[in-house]
Design an enzyme around this catalytic site. Structure first.
Site, PDB file in Angstrom:
ATOM      1  N   VAL B  32       0.859  -1.197   0.000  1.00 33.78           N
ATOM      2  CA  VAL B  32       0.000   0.000   0.000  1.00 33.78           C
ATOM      3  C   VAL B  32       0.892   1.244   0.000  1.00 33.78           C
ATOM      4  O   VAL B  32       1.635   1.475   0.953  1.00 33.78           O
ATOM      5  CB  VAL B  32      -0.902   0.004   1.263  1.00 33.78           C
ATOM      6  CG1 VAL B  32      -1.704   1.289   1.356  1.00 33.78           C
ATOM      7  CG2 VAL B  32      -1.835  -1.198   1.246  1.00 33.78           C
ATOM      8  N   ASP B  33       0.829   2.033  -1.056  1.00 38.09           N
ATOM      9  CA  ASP B  33       1.643   3.260  -1.056  1.00 38.09           C
ATOM     10  C   ASP B  33       0.816   4.428  -0.498  1.00 38.09           C
ATOM     11  O   ASP B  33      -0.333   4.242  -0.093  1.00 38.09           O
ATOM     12  CB  ASP B  33       2.213   3.559  -2.456  1.00 38.09           C
ATOM     13  CG  ASP B  33       1.145   3.896  -3.477  1.00 38.09           C
ATOM     14  OD1 ASP B  33       0.004   4.237  -3.063  1.00 38.09           O
ATOM     15  OD2 ASP B  33       1.424   3.830  -4.681  1.00 38.09           O
TER      16      ASP B  33
END
Lengths: 310, 75
Positions: B32-33
């Site tokens: 997850v960025d």
């Protein structure tokens, strides 16, 4: 050309000069603002006292509105945020995160806050917390980038928010400007073309690299670390990309780029410097004053639009 | 709460819900960025009718913490 953005900020032309860290200092900023655009000081890489000094020097050179860009990841950001209030800076743009912790103080000081966003969700969040406008920056830009292109991001952000949208990434002439207007933007932010402005303090080698750059000369490094950066290709980027391919860790990669932007900006170190520039560098052919650049782009835009309407 | 969050995140990331381990690190294990994270936070705000403090967002390391936070602010 009048748009919601020129009215909002009381500027003559809807052109922002990007707040490029270590590059956008008082000479360039004042030149852009004096020419009718919005010059933006980069606080990235500076401490709070240095930012105050830069603001004071800018005020000595121009009585026109200007902005300050705050890199929110900068450890000095909380102190810088206070300086902006004390110095009554008219406009603040922000990058690398969300400015929510500072919004209350800035809005109370009548500062217009214009965050740079790389997604629709972030744009909506910025509108909700009181942003006056947002800068939708596509990955054609130089420096730290997101994933979406200007062509795709701008219209999606325009549809998602009611505040004006400024397009950034890939604009360097009237065609790009006109295209941004078609996408729904009310102004553009330009970095790369101002790198070669005569008032810009970057090393002559930096300017020459931008002027000589072709369409394919920029690359994106640091995707593996989650903080992609667009720079012009050189020995450093080749080594960096090789190390990334080999799966080298953050620390080793960081070691290679430590101080590399300064090496580019101040030393003109062609091999080891990090020469941040956008994909549009291939379209930038000559050094001109900030005033010439702005007037050239505005005239070009009006011609392009006129030709299109006929 | 946690089950709903798993479903929402799986839907957003186009992953199988069974592969979302709530104790796994959002960034390092689930990829997850920061843009994904804000997307998810905005979706949570809409779903649960709450406002999530930005400073909390950067503290979230896994889904379990998001669930605990949401339960706390929902009272």
């Amino acid at each position: 050309m009048q748009t919601e953005v020129t009215e909002l900020l009381n500027i003559k032309y809807p052109i922002f000069q990007g707040g490029m860290a270590n590059i956008a200092e008082h000479n360039l900023v004042a030149a852009v603002s004096n020419a009718g655009g919005l010059g933006i000081l980069a606080a990235g890489g500076l401490n709070a006292d240095q930012v105050r000094e830069e603001i004071k020097k800018t005020k000595e050179l121009t009585d026109k509105p200007f902005g300050v860009n705050v890199m929110l990841l900068n450890p000095a950001a909380p102190e810088i945020a206070k300086v902006l209030v004390e110095e009554k800076v008219p406009v603040v743009t922000t990058g690398a995160g969300t400015p929510e912790p500072y919004m209350k103080a800035w809005l109370e000081a009548d500062i217009k806050v214009i965050p740079v966003v790389a997604s629709v969700a972030l744009a909506k969040r910025m509108q909700r917390c009181g942003a006056a406008a947002v800068i939708a920056e596509g990955c054609e830009s130089g420096g730290h980038i997101g994933e979406s292109t200007t062509m795709t991001l701008v219209p999606q952000v325009v549809d998602a928010v009611d505040i004006p949208v400024i397009a950034a990434g890939g604009v360097a002439d009237g065609r790009g400007f006109a295209a941004a207007l078609m996408l729904g933007a009310k102004a553009v932010q330009i970095g790369t073309r101002f790198l070669v402005a005569s008032e810009c303090i970057v090393h002559e080698n930096y300017k020459q690299l931008v002027i000589k750059a072709r369409d394919i000369d920029s690359v994106v490094t640091s995707r593996s670390t989650g903080h992609p950066v667009r720079v012009l290709r050189n020995a450093m980027t080749r080594e960096y990309l090789k190390m990334e391919k080999e799966g080298k860790g953050f620390e080793e990669l960081e070691h290679l780029t430590l101080g590399s932007l300064r090496k580019a900006v101040f030393d003109g170190n062609i091999k080891e410097g990090s020469f941040m520039a956008g994909q549009i560098a291939g379209l930038v052919h000559e050094e001109q004053s900030a005033k010439e650049i702005i007037e050239d782009i505005m005239q070009d835009t009006e011609q392009v639009l006129k030709k299109f309407c006929n | 709460m946690l089950e709903k969050l798993k479903e929402m995140l799986a839907d957003q990331l186009k992953m199988d819900v069974d592969t979302i381990d709530p104790e796994k690190n959002l960034k390092d294990d689930l990829g997850v960025d920061s843009l994904d994270l804000f997307e998810f936070v905005m979706a949570c705000e809409e779903e649960f009718d709450v406002e999530i403090d930005t400073e909390e967002v950067s503290n979230f390391t896994n889904l379990k913490e998001v669930a605990e936070y949401l339960e706390k602010i929902k009272g």
